[in-house]
Design a protein around this motif. Structure first.
Motif: not given
Length: 503
Positions: A401-415
């Motif tokens: 769960y944390k791994a998925v959210y870590a990637v999502a947050h990185a992508l959100h920062d990119m966005l």
């Protein structure tokens, strides 16, 4: 390994893969894809190559329902993010999840399939596919993570990989694995904990058995170093891998059987321990006190006879149990009628209820022939408590769960990047729909440093208590004590040095 060769077509030169991947997978389309590599099966059957015809499709067996839970946890987290109005708004995440069958070769193949994309024809001379996979969640086994990293890295593809269970301390080397991250502590801390555990129980004459892999070798090396500092002597040190000749494994069990110590530390992967315990069962070696690494001691992969006769009282560390809001209800909704085309759901259901969903189709897998009875249709998950629905939920799901959210947050920062304030040359930003893998890695590192920083913290601090272990009580939420009532402090004090825990 996937290879591409140039071919002539009417419009010019193109590249075409030599073969399609034949790996079972789950997929859902989206604007951005997250890759996943899980060990849904514990064993793989290899046909003997004839070197005359192409090898047959991979056949995996021994379906692991706990790994299936981890797959569903990844999907649950992605669906949760897709419903969020604040995290990656107006972006839909999809997934492409592969089963590596607990083998390094298939893990490498799965990683290549994810970074290559699905296009059969690409422009020559670059032969460059256009995968929209942002990062890979996985692998489970440290050796598979290492193999996948080296395979993908040899092509210069800096794909971010976030593991939920690869604990080898060797993976902390950022020179060799610059884009590898994990949401579980390094074995450096587990090994020290096991040494402290042995010291606290007064076991100063022990044997050791390890997997002959990076996981086992690095983990055991640190354990032995720490144990010797505490005055512990090693009676014997054995290593093997599950595919080693039966004679070698038989000799190891003979060593355990004839040794003067009955306390054994096993730094083993679950698949290796399964092989070892079957030989222990054959030779009927009882009276052994096992201290296990999380690679096997937390796994629900042994038969009732194996666990009841040979592993009662085995002790080892476990990650902190954590309930994820909504996950249990989500897992309860899994049913073959909702996913009639999913081979994973079919195998899960057949394994869990020891029945067959076979309808007489000639294309059924070999495993169907060994099912004892057809599924009645009234099986349900409510009320069950097993590796799929443990109570409370073990920590492995939370790591995914944390791994998925870590990637999502990185992508959100990119966005959210503003031109002129970006992290790249001339303060530019990456484009969310046309980014390169290395750009995700850059945002992932920035997220790690500036935001939650949980991955770095987990490599420094460990939730498993070490310093005051057993002083008054033991943190039972962080330990597995197989099939036995947890002992009181007075009982622990009464145990004799070098002797097994009373069963």
């Amino acid at each position: 390994m996937l290879a591409v060769v140039p071919m002539r077509e009417s419009h010019g030169m193109v590249c075409k893969p030599r073969a399609k991947d034949d790996l079972p997978n789950l997929s859902e389309d989206g604007d951005i894809i997250l890759g996943g590599v899980f060990s849904a099966h514990l064993d793989v059957i290899h046909d003997v190559p004839s070197f005359v015809v192409s090898p047959s499709d991979v056949y995996c067996e021994s379906f692991d329902i706990s790994s299936f839970r981890l797959i569903q946890t990844m999907i649950f987290a992605i669906e949760e993010i897709n419903r969020s109005e604040t995290l990656l708004p107006n972006i839909t995440l999809g997934y492409e999840i592969y089963d590596d069958c607990s083998t390094t070769a298939i893990a490498s193949k799965a990683a290549l399939a994810l970074v290559n994309g699905e296009q059969e024809l690409t422009e020559y001379p670059e032969c460059k596919g256009s995968s929209n996979v942002a990062a890979i969640i996985g692998c489970d086994i440290s050796t598979s993570s290492i193999a996948a990293a080296r395979t993908v890295g040899s092509f210069g593809i800096p794909m971010v990989r976030v593991s939920y269970f690869s604990t080898c301390s060797c993976l902390s080397d950022k020179q060799e694995y610059p884009t590898f991250f994990r949401t579980i502590p390094s074995d450096k801390y587990q090994s020290k904990l096991l040494a402290e555990l042995v010291k606290t129980f007064g076991w100063n004459w022990i044997g050791t058995v390890r997997s002959n892999t990076e996981y086992g070798n690095f983990g055991m090396r640190t354990f032995v170093e720490e144990a010797k500092k505490n005055g512990v002597c090693i009676a014997y040190s054995e290593s093997f891998y599950r595919t080693d000749p039966a004679e070698k494994i038989s000799k190891i069990v003979q060593v355990i059987k004839e040794a003067t110590t009955k306390v054994v530390v096993g730094f083993l992967h679950g698949g290796d321990m399964r092989v070892l315990i079957k030989e222990i069962l054959r030779q009927n070696v009882t009276g052994v006190q096992w201290i296990g690494s999380e690679g096997w001691v937390t796994k629900d992969i042994f038969s009732l006879e194996e666990e009841g006769r040979f592993l009662v009282g085995a002790i080892g560390p476990a990650t902190r149990r954590t309930e994820i809001a909504g996950l249990r209800d989500y897992l309860l909704k899994i049913h073959p009628s909702r996913f009639p085309e999913s081979i994973f759901v079919k195998k899960f259901w057949e394994t869990l209820f020891s029945c067959s969903l076979t309808t007489g189709d000639a294309t059924e897998t070999r495993s169907s022939a060994f099912q004892e009875r057809p599924c009645a249709g009234n099986e349900h998950l409510d009320g069950l408590e097993n590796a799929y629905l443990p109570a409370p939920m073990d920590g492995s799901s939370y790591h995914v769960y944390k791994a998925v959210y870590a990637v999502a947050h990185a992508l959100h920062d990119m966005l959210s990047c503003e031109e002129g304030n970006g992290p790249f040359m001339n303060n530019t930003c990456a484009r969310i729909f046309s980014f390169e893998p290395w750009q995700v890695g850059k945002y992932f590192v920035l997220f790690q440093i500036n935001r939650i920083d949980f991955i770095k913290r987990l490599n420094v601090y460990c939730s498993i208590p070490i310093g005051n272990l057993f002083h008054g009580f033991l943190f039972t939420t962080n330990f597995i004590w197989k099939g036995a009532i947890f002992p009181s402090e007075n009982e622990r004090k009464a145990w004799q040095q070098g002797k097994p825990v009373p069963k």
